[in-house]
Design an enzyme around this catalytic site. Structure first.
Site, PDB file in Angstrom:
ATOM      1  CD  GLU A   1      10.584  -0.245 -11.416  1.00 43.31           C
ATOM      2  OE1 GLU A   1      11.411   0.228 -12.208  1.00 43.31           O
ATOM      3  OE2 GLU A   1      10.553   0.051 -10.206  1.00 43.31           O
TER       4      GLU A   1
ATOM      5  CB  CYS B   1      14.411   6.739  -8.692  1.00 41.71           C
ATOM      6  SG  CYS B   1      13.124   5.498  -8.499  1.00 41.71           S
TER       7      CYS B   1
END
Lengths: 656, 656
Positions: free
Chosen positions: A314, A407
């Site tokens: 990421e 998230c």
């Protein structure tokens, strides 16, 4: 003229401390009342936030809190160590939302009940000494603070603190703030530099506690929270976690030349650095923020404002490494970018930061939630290829009800519920409108209240009408509007044009209208909204030979569903034909489409190998693709993609 | 004329069974004696293979075997469940290498000692019932066959079997083969379809056992190993492991339309499918292989032959998703591609498979090992960007002494040590030369021995001289040479040109020379080796507007070290100027460089945002990059990159 929230929201995130040194201060009154963002906020209020407790229950987060409190039996249900943070982000979102509702209305009462219930679960799970992390408490981790690289304990604490600050600001109640302070005090007792007598010199692998602690300082006035934030920020980059860029531990913020590593971690850390620069006047941190932001914007940001090029870890890619189909562009990273940019905008007064906020809000961020508010995107690519089959899982090109790693959805909820606070600011000389949304915005100028009303159909229309509602009598002050970076031209019509007005050019991005304003006086700014073709810096290899379509702040894309009869990747845009605009109230909740001319590329069957050679003798030869019949290309706003059916999509369109 | 191995290697991998139905059979004698590949094999023999036991000791693999045998104390040292496979792959490599050495020489004795020592460790670690996996035996896993998705037990067993087969073929000794058979029998007793009475109906998440079991059948003649391989192949794609493409469990091989998921897993599975088609005549598996290979070659293979576009999950990307800088192109995937293609070449006789083998050998595979044999690349990107900083770790753009996940180095060793077996084949009518390397190759034709000698400086020179050494007297047979897909023209000169020769055109990739050959008769084929400019299919977005330089089978690249004075990403190639060739014996062990003309692109400072817009009114406008002064571009073979210093590299070069 427009629907205001039931109660005027109080200051939202980033309430600067009394000694903060910034160019601008957030507006102290901000309400979005109608138009584009009001509609998105309404979906967030009616669908997004209310579904939170149900989803957190079904995903196990609330069970795990009960388990930690001893009020439930069974196994720990979360399979990631940061499940608590989803609850905290939802509590923050719900708190900002409570601030927007009349406290006696039924909506507020229902939401307040849910909030109190979840706060109760959180409070019950807290240990006597203030520590709170269900993963560790359930014995899933190796013990308190024993895995700072991956344990996310301070990360979760940070989200708890942000939720508590929001709850306190919105309701004035202390219950969640007390929980957060007790945990912060426990952390403060444990973490500190060598020689401080504290047992651990350490940082969390996922920054977040840092910016939260600055907010806790702002809310409580306790300087030691600010100091602890400063300690954590400056201990990154010294190898405490092995020196990985992923954990923001390869290089100190003050020395970094480029953003790097995990995008959300990097940006939360930099938001904290900006907070610290604001509160302490630390010029080195400010300079680092300016340097890193400029490098990110110029070399590592997608056209949509999205950031983070790599699925793997990421993380940010190399400068100019911005592949369309594997753009990670996590929704959380867009949110973190907005949070950081807003802090930099206040710190410096530079309009660029709000330019990027606008671009990210309308594109890279807004794509993260479906039009109906029920489903989400975790990653936000700029292309889905013909033949793509991976329409499932957290990181897929299909909107999902909830994620294993959830998230993003509550992060969208909290930004959407506090969006009005990113729109306007004041300084010693007037008020600044950073974003354009119908609503009312105000603050103090020369110690006197100033407020303006904005009325606009932006982004469908470039007309922005600003009416002065209140201001110091007999004293000139400045109404400043950001002229967006994308805007090629604009006009200004004042009700009292030319009277006592002085006007600076927008070379720095601000149109400044300075005069002694009379309440009721109105200015109309009209931004040129002609559709545009956009090129990329030639170093962005991924989109060489392509253009993108933009109009106003919106990036456009093609979707397969609008282009039957062949693959999307074979469509070519003809840049020598003009673009046209068509508003479609029936489509995707009402969007302005852009129509372009193009054709379908026809590639003759080339055998089994896709790389034909020609002699390197310098002679010119033509390519093997030929031009098919004309095709009308229908471009829709990028934020609205993936709201119909699975299929190919692309932002960057080849021109030959 | 050239150095032959001390002993003529016997048949290597893929010794077809007696009832196999294939178009071609591997040459039964094959020796590379001089030239390009002999030099690479020599490095493998002198540096690569001998360092294996030391590296396996220092990485803990041998300790873990001793631990499982009860002959060591301490902790398990490997941190991945498939560490045993590194030992097995090394044993396979060393076995092929033993086959190439005179058994009484000092090199062979040293190597044989190491091999025997490691076989002893393996044998000692085996449990009484045949089971062998140090990870599980050390209690690291949850128990035998309890984590088929990630445990790699059958994967490791597969590599053990392959090592044992190689050892048996090379030395005639049974010691390792007995270990492998006992484990295979244990597996055969445990795994089977529902209704078979076997306790587990399952597959391994990482295919490998399948192709290994076919080889075990070939070596032992025991049909049940072939049946077990068939069972495992056909149980993939039925959701036994949750249906993930990563584990090759989303769709059965027989139904698949595209290669997908983890590249090495996919290709090992497809090698087994080809093996099964060869041994059983299964037309459906053959058709699946042909279909999937064609799809992979046409849409998911890099110019270098590398495959696997994604770092994330090490998997194939979408069709035409082939980013240069994030090309994963694992070295092991290149090896797996070669193994699969060779099986397809034998099965079908189609020259395309050997075209791809050649391309992969010279480029995507060979780049995986340094010129000196001491260091390795795990991933093989086609670009390293200016500003890249990640020069460290398993997947970096810097050659590494050994990897945490050390699958690639011993995989390179085993292919390099058995490379001669991928060069030639025979069929009922003659001998086929698939690859060009100086050496001697032979087999049976009409039940009579046929052998030829090849002499060539390929790939630096296109001249390939083939001398017939032995053949049936008074009977015409066919000497076939693959005319490479990249080759625009060639000439043939026969010692006895035109006499009793019949010649077919190379439209199917084979130049066939049929005559009654006299021993000593010689044919010289000369392939056109002019350097070429290569385009990509327009659907490969990642390299739009770029060309690559190739010469013969070699892909070229630019490296920063040869282009001081600015970033590599700003260099532009001028395709209207001819390419030139310069052989450089001093450079990179001796390479032919290709010189091109170009210039350095100069991009004026554009402010903070890299995406300039223009009105979409159809008017033409020029870009903002301008042309700097001319620059001579020096291209070196891709296989030799990253042998000097860290820095940028690119294969695809923009032309404007």
């Amino acid at each position: 003229m427009f629907r205001t929230p039931d109660t005027p929201p109080r200051t939202g995130p980033v309430r600067l401390g009394p000694t903060a040194r910034t160019a601008l201060r957030p507006a102290t009154a901000a309400a979005v009342g109608a138009g584009f963002w009001a509609a998105r906020q309404e979906v967030n209020a009616r669908v997004g936030i209310p579904q939170g407790p149900f989803l957190l229950e079904s995903a196990g987060n609330l069970h795990d809190l009960r388990l930690a409190a001893g009020g439930a039996s069974g196994e720990y249900r979360g399979d990631l160590p940061f499940m608590d943070s989803d609850v905290y982000k939802w509590l923050e979102a719900a708190s900002w939302q409570l601030d927007r509702l009349h406290p006696d209305g039924p909506e507020a009462r229902r939401l307040a009940d849910d909030v109190e219930r979840l706060i109760g679960l959180v409070a019950d799970a807290q240990e006597d000494d203030g520590y709170l992390n269900t993963w560790v408490q359930a014995g899933k981790g190796a013990g308190r603070y024993s895995d700072l690289r991956w344990g996310h304990e301070l990360y979760c604490a940070g989200h708890l603190i942000q939720a508590a600050v929001a709850h306190h600001r919105a309701t004035g109640r202390d219950r969640l703030l007390d929980v957060a302070r007790r945990f912060a005090d426990q952390i403060d007792a444990v973490f500190g530099p060598p020689g401080s007598g504290k047992p651990i010199d350490g940082i969390d692998g996922h920054p977040e506690i840092e910016t939260a602690l600055v907010e806790l300082y702002r809310e409580t006035g306790e300087r030691r929270y600010l100091d602890l934030a400063g300690y954590f920020v400056d201990r990154h980059g010294h190898g405490l976690l092995g020196g990985e860029a992923y954990c923001q531990d390869r290089v100190p913020v003050r020395e970094a030349r480029n953003v790097e590593g995990h995008a959300v971690r990097q940006l939360y850390l930099l938001a904290a650095a900006a907070d610290l620069a604001a509160e302490t006047g630390d010029g080195e941190l400010r300079a680092a923020g300016e340097r890193l932001w400029s490098a990110m914007a110029a070399t590592q940001t997608y056209l949509t404002g999205g950031v983070g090029a790599h699925h793997d870890w990421e993380d940010f890619g190399d400068p100019y490494e911005l592949p369309s189909e594997r753009a990670y562009c996590e929704t959380c990273a867009a949110i973190a970018s907005i949070q950081w940019s807003w802090r930099m905008a206040l710190l410096t007064g530079d309009a660029r930061y709000s330019d990027l906020i606008e671009r990210t809000l309308f594109n890279g961020f807004l794509a993260g939630v479906s039009l109906d508010g029920h489903t989400w995107l975790y990653v936000n690519p700029l292309q889905v290829r013909d033949g793509h089959t991976d329409f499932g899982g957290d990181q897929s090109a299909r909107r999902t009800r909830w994620f294993r790693c959830a998230c993003c959805p509550p992060n969208v909820m909290r930004l959407m519920a506090s969006l009005e606070h990113y729109i306007a600011s004041t300084d010693g000389g007037g008020i600044q409108l950073h974003q354009f949304a119908s609503g009312a915005f105000g603050g103090d100028v020369f110690g006197a209240p100033v407020s303006v009303s904005v009325n606009t159909d932006y982004p469908w229309n470039g007309r922005i009408a600003v009416t002065v509602d209140e201001g110091p009598a007999d004293q000139a002050w400045t109404l400043a509007l950001r002229i967006p970076q994308w805007c090629a031209g604009f006009t200004v019509q004042g009700a009292d044009e030319g009277a006592d007005e002085s006007r600076e050019g927008p070379q720095d991005g601000w149109l400044r209208l300075t005069r002694a304003w009379t309440p009721g006086e109105r200015v109309v700014v009209e931004l040129d909204m002609e559709p545009r073709l956009t090129d990329a810096d030639p170093r962005v290899d991924a989109v060489r030979g392509c253009v993108a379509i933009e109009r106003g702040p919106l990036v456009y894309c093609l979707e397969q569903v609008d282009h039957p009869g062949g693959g999307l990747d074979d469509l070519v845009l003809d840049p020598t034909r003009p673009l046209a605009v068509k508003h479609r109230p029936d489509l995707l909740g009402g969007v302005t489409t852009v129509l372009a001319s193009g054709y379908r590329r026809e590639i003759p069957a080339a055998g089994w190998w896709p790389y034909p050679s020609r002699p390197g003798d310098g002679a010119e030869r033509t390519g093997r693709a030929t031009t098919g019949g004309p095709v009308e290309l229908t471009a829709v706003p990028y934020y609205a993609w993936a709201n119909r059916r699975d299929g190919a999509m692309r932002v960057w369109l080849p021109t030959s």
